[in-house]
Design a protein around this motif. Structure first.
Motif, PDB file in Angstrom:
ATOM      1  N   VAL A   1      -9.701   9.725 -15.715  1.00 29.83           N
ATOM      2  CA  VAL A   1     -10.331  11.372 -15.935  1.00 29.83           C
ATOM      3  C   VAL A   1     -10.413  11.232 -13.973  1.00 29.83           C
ATOM      4  O   VAL A   1     -12.111  10.900 -14.540  1.00 29.83           O
ATOM      5  N   ASN A   2     -10.112  11.393 -12.839  1.00 29.47           N
ATOM      6  CA  ASN A   2     -10.997  10.719 -11.981  1.00 29.47           C
ATOM      7  C   ASN A   2     -11.064  11.714 -10.717  1.00 29.47           C
ATOM      8  O   ASN A   2     -10.325  12.917  -9.979  1.00 29.47           O
TER       9      ASN A   2
ATOM     10  N   VAL B   1     -11.309   6.539 -21.302  1.00 28.89           N
ATOM     11  CA  VAL B   1     -10.918   7.025 -22.228  1.00 28.89           C
ATOM     12  C   VAL B   1     -10.511   5.142 -23.071  1.00 28.89           C
ATOM     13  O   VAL B   1      -9.230   5.180 -22.174  1.00 28.89           O
ATOM     14  N   ARG B   2     -11.237   4.867 -23.986  1.00 26.16           N
ATOM     15  CA  ARG B   2     -10.529   3.270 -23.725  1.00 26.16           C
ATOM     16  C   ARG B   2      -9.582   3.448 -25.351  1.00 26.16           C
ATOM     17  O   ARG B   2      -9.785   4.598 -25.948  1.00 26.16           O
ATOM     18  N   LYS B   3      -8.762   2.604 -25.401  1.00 25.58           N
ATOM     19  CA  LYS B   3      -7.778   2.062 -26.555  1.00 25.58           C
ATOM     20  C   LYS B   3      -8.371   1.995 -27.482  1.00 25.58           C
ATOM     21  O   LYS B   3      -9.502   1.797 -27.996  1.00 25.58           O
ATOM     22  N   GLY B   4      -7.656   3.400 -28.147  1.00 22.33           N
ATOM     23  CA  GLY B   4      -8.646   3.530 -30.057  1.00 22.33           C
ATOM     24  C   GLY B   4      -9.553   4.274 -30.343  1.00 22.33           C
ATOM     25  O   GLY B   4     -10.265   4.576 -31.120  1.00 22.33           O
TER      26      GLY B   4
ATOM     27  N   ILE C   1     -12.012  17.128 -27.612  1.00 22.53           N
ATOM     28  CA  ILE C   1     -12.994  18.209 -26.101  1.00 22.53           C
ATOM     29  C   ILE C   1     -13.378  19.701 -26.845  1.00 22.53           C
ATOM     30  O   ILE C   1     -12.724  20.665 -27.194  1.00 22.53           O
ATOM     31  N   ILE C   2     -14.783  20.122 -26.260  1.00 18.23           N
ATOM     32  CA  ILE C   2     -15.142  21.062 -26.886  1.00 18.23           C
ATOM     33  C   ILE C   2     -15.715  22.225 -25.805  1.00 18.23           C
ATOM     34  O   ILE C   2     -15.883  21.221 -24.507  1.00 18.23           O
ATOM     35  N   GLY C   3     -16.066  23.094 -26.312  1.00 19.58           N
ATOM     36  CA  GLY C   3     -16.367  24.393 -25.539  1.00 19.58           C
ATOM     37  C   GLY C   3     -15.571  25.646 -25.410  1.00 19.58           C
ATOM     38  O   GLY C   3     -14.632  26.071 -26.562  1.00 19.58           O
ATOM     39  N   THR C   4     -16.268  26.015 -24.922  1.00 25.07           N
ATOM     40  CA  THR C   4     -16.280  28.242 -25.642  1.00 25.07           C
ATOM     41  C   THR C   4     -14.967  28.671 -24.831  1.00 25.07           C
ATOM     42  O   THR C   4     -13.818  28.133 -24.471  1.00 25.07           O
ATOM     43  N   ASN C   5     -14.005  29.300 -25.383  1.00 26.59           N
ATOM     44  CA  ASN C   5     -12.661  30.333 -24.770  1.00 26.59           C
ATOM     45  C   ASN C   5     -12.836  29.909 -23.760  1.00 26.59           C
ATOM     46  O   ASN C   5     -14.000  30.916 -23.252  1.00 26.59           O
ATOM     47  N   GLY C   6     -12.043  30.031 -22.744  1.00 27.77           N
ATOM     48  CA  GLY C   6     -11.660  30.244 -21.196  1.00 27.77           C
ATOM     49  C   GLY C   6     -12.946  29.111 -20.809  1.00 27.77           C
ATOM     50  O   GLY C   6     -12.857  29.180 -19.483  1.00 27.77           O
ATOM     51  N   SER C   7     -13.460  27.926 -21.612  1.00 22.88           N
ATOM     52  CA  SER C   7     -13.636  26.919 -20.792  1.00 22.88           C
ATOM     53  C   SER C   7     -13.025  25.553 -19.583  1.00 22.88           C
ATOM     54  O   SER C   7     -13.383  25.272 -19.990  1.00 22.88           O
ATOM     55  N   GLY C   8     -12.429  25.946 -20.421  1.00 24.05           N
ATOM     56  CA  GLY C   8     -10.631  24.507 -19.738  1.00 24.05           C
ATOM     57  C   GLY C   8     -10.058  23.775 -20.368  1.00 24.05           C
ATOM     58  O   GLY C   8      -9.332  22.944 -19.841  1.00 24.05           O
ATOM     59  N   LYS C   9     -10.317  23.487 -21.894  1.00 25.67           N
ATOM     60  CA  LYS C   9      -9.641  22.467 -22.884  1.00 25.67           C
ATOM     61  C   LYS C   9      -8.350  22.457 -22.457  1.00 25.67           C
ATOM     62  O   LYS C   9      -8.091  21.274 -21.736  1.00 25.67           O
ATOM     63  N   SER C  10      -7.632  23.286 -23.254  1.00 27.22           N
ATOM     64  CA  SER C  10      -6.237  23.558 -23.053  1.00 27.22           C
ATOM     65  C   SER C  10      -5.520  23.301 -21.294  1.00 27.22           C
ATOM     66  O   SER C  10      -4.524  22.260 -21.421  1.00 27.22           O
ATOM     67  N   THR C  11      -6.242  23.490 -20.137  1.00 25.83           N
ATOM     68  CA  THR C  11      -5.899  23.048 -19.407  1.00 25.83           C
ATOM     69  C   THR C  11      -6.161  21.466 -19.114  1.00 25.83           C
ATOM     70  O   THR C  11      -4.813  20.880 -18.190  1.00 25.83           O
ATOM     71  N   LEU C  12      -7.095  21.279 -19.478  1.00 27.97           N
ATOM     72  CA  LEU C  12      -7.191  20.237 -19.040  1.00 27.97           C
ATOM     73  C   LEU C  12      -6.051  18.668 -19.788  1.00 27.97           C
ATOM     74  O   LEU C  12      -6.214  17.786 -19.394  1.00 27.97           O
ATOM     75  N   LEU C  13      -6.275  18.895 -21.260  1.00 19.66           N
ATOM     76  CA  LEU C  13      -5.328  18.195 -22.244  1.00 19.66           C
ATOM     77  C   LEU C  13      -3.927  18.740 -21.409  1.00 19.66           C
ATOM     78  O   LEU C  13      -2.986  17.640 -21.228  1.00 19.66           O
ATOM     79  N   LYS C  14      -3.100  19.271 -20.490  1.00 16.77           N
ATOM     80  CA  LYS C  14      -2.013  19.297 -20.185  1.00 16.77           C
ATOM     81  C   LYS C  14      -2.297  18.979 -19.162  1.00 16.77           C
ATOM     82  O   LYS C  14      -1.621  18.995 -18.961  1.00 16.77           O
ATOM     83  N   ALA C  15      -3.172  18.633 -17.852  1.00 21.90           N
ATOM     84  CA  ALA C  15      -3.210  17.869 -17.065  1.00 21.90           C
ATOM     85  C   ALA C  15      -2.841  16.720 -17.483  1.00 21.90           C
ATOM     86  O   ALA C  15      -2.007  15.753 -16.616  1.00 21.90           O
ATOM     87  N   ILE C  16      -3.451  15.959 -18.393  1.00 19.95           N
ATOM     88  CA  ILE C  16      -3.593  15.216 -19.287  1.00 19.95           C
ATOM     89  C   ILE C  16      -2.160  14.629 -19.573  1.00 19.95           C
ATOM     90  O   ILE C  16      -1.964  13.547 -19.297  1.00 19.95           O
ATOM     91  N   SER C  17      -1.256  15.379 -20.414  1.00 17.91           N
ATOM     92  CA  SER C  17      -0.079  14.929 -20.677  1.00 17.91           C
ATOM     93  C   SER C  17       0.621  15.062 -19.010  1.00 17.91           C
ATOM     94  O   SER C  17       1.754  15.667 -20.003  1.00 17.91           O
ATOM     95  N   GLY C  18       0.174  15.488 -18.162  1.00 20.03           N
ATOM     96  CA  GLY C  18       1.491  15.929 -17.156  1.00 20.03           C
ATOM     97  C   GLY C  18       1.948  17.037 -17.578  1.00 20.03           C
ATOM     98  O   GLY C  18       3.256  16.871 -16.526  1.00 20.03           O
TER      99      GLY C  18
ATOM    100  N   ILE D   1      -5.307  11.305 -12.374  1.00 20.24           N
ATOM    101  CA  ILE D   1      -5.214  11.621 -13.973  1.00 20.24           C
ATOM    102  C   ILE D   1      -4.562   9.870 -13.640  1.00 20.24           C
ATOM    103  O   ILE D   1      -3.148   9.792 -14.038  1.00 20.24           O
ATOM    104  N   PHE D   2      -4.901   8.740 -14.576  1.00 20.89           N
ATOM    105  CA  PHE D   2      -3.713   8.028 -15.314  1.00 20.89           C
ATOM    106  C   PHE D   2      -3.958   7.520 -16.502  1.00 20.89           C
ATOM    107  O   PHE D   2      -5.168   7.362 -17.072  1.00 20.89           O
TER     108      PHE D   2
END
Length: 249
Positions: free
Chosen positions: A10-11, A54-57, A62-79, A88-89
């Motif tokens: 994540v760059n 993040v390295r293999k294995g 990913i932590i933070g209060t509600n609205g901190s962007g956790k799910s948004t970041l995961l959606k971006a990593i998932s494409g 994001i690679f």
């Protein structure tokens, strides 16, 4: 000791949404305002200049209060969504468990949804038939196979989604709070499967409001605060700082 390869990079990622500043009651009104350039938007930055590798294995929380962007970041990593800025690679195939019920048709039965979800994941009908019993037995839903998904509880839906997604060994497994709706016994079962997958080389991204779950499953943590990366590193160190921040209000 030789380091394992980076599988998630994540760059300098920034994710922006446009929020409408006025209420539009229907589609007709929306398109009229859009054509006349009368729609006003306010920029909202859900993620702001976040970078980590993040390295293999590895298992990352990913932590933070509600609205901190956790799910948004995961959606971006998932494409699912694209960054406004940055890159994001991801190396390898991803099994994302992000939104409860995603990929399911509520009007179809559990049996039908297993094959539908398998198709979405790129598996053939023959492959799904070969693994059908394995999926059903892990999800513990054999008595409900011919019931529509819309009649399932959130815990039952989570069990089926997790069972299908982890039927194969993905390179990257993404789990976003989906296990929070399951009962204690099934959460333990899921954690055992995730631990087994980690031992075989799967990389885990894990979001949970339970810091104890994060500590148990992960060895690294990213702490997001209002879209920015507050801290990143060892699970014990970051979680301790996060809990201290919460206690200070």
């Amino acid at each position: 000791m030789k380091k394992t390869p980076v599988v998630i990079d994540v760059n300098h990622v920034t994710i922006r949404f446009n929020l409408a500043t006025e209420k539009v009651d229907n589609l007709k009104e929306y398109f009229i305002k859009l054509l006349h350039k009368q729609l006003m938007f306010q920029e909202f930055f859900a993620i702001k200049d976040v970078s980590f590798q993040v390295r293999k294995g590895e298992a990352w929380g990913i932590i933070g209060t509600n609205g901190s962007g956790k799910s948004t970041l995961l959606k971006a990593i998932s494409g699912i969504i694209k960054p406004y800025y940055g890159d994001i690679f991801v190396k390898g195939n991803i099994a994302p468990l992000i939104e409860l019920g995603a990929g399911f048709d509520g009007n179809m039965t559990a049996r039908e949804n297993i094959f539908l979800n398998g198709c979405v994941l790129g598996h053939s009908e023959k492959y799904m038939k070969e693994h059908f019993d394995e999926i059903v037995d892990f999800a513990e839903l054999r008595d409900f196979l011919d019931s529509p998904i819309k009649n399932f509880s959130s815990g039952m839906t989570a069990r089926l989604g997790f069972s299908i997604a982890t039927m194969v060994q993905p390179d990257v497994l993404i789990v976003d709070e989906i296990l929070a709706v399951g009962d204690y016994k099934f959460r333990q079962k899921c954690e055992r499967r995730m631990t087994e997958m980690l031992s075989k080389g799967t990389t885990l991204l894990f979001v949970s409001h339970s810091i104890e779950d994060v500590k148990r499953m992960c060895n690294h943590v990213v702490w997001l605060k209002k879209g920015t990366m507050e801290m990143c590193g060892d699970v014990e160190e970051v979680c301790e700082a996060y809990m201290q921040d919460l206690s200070q209000g």
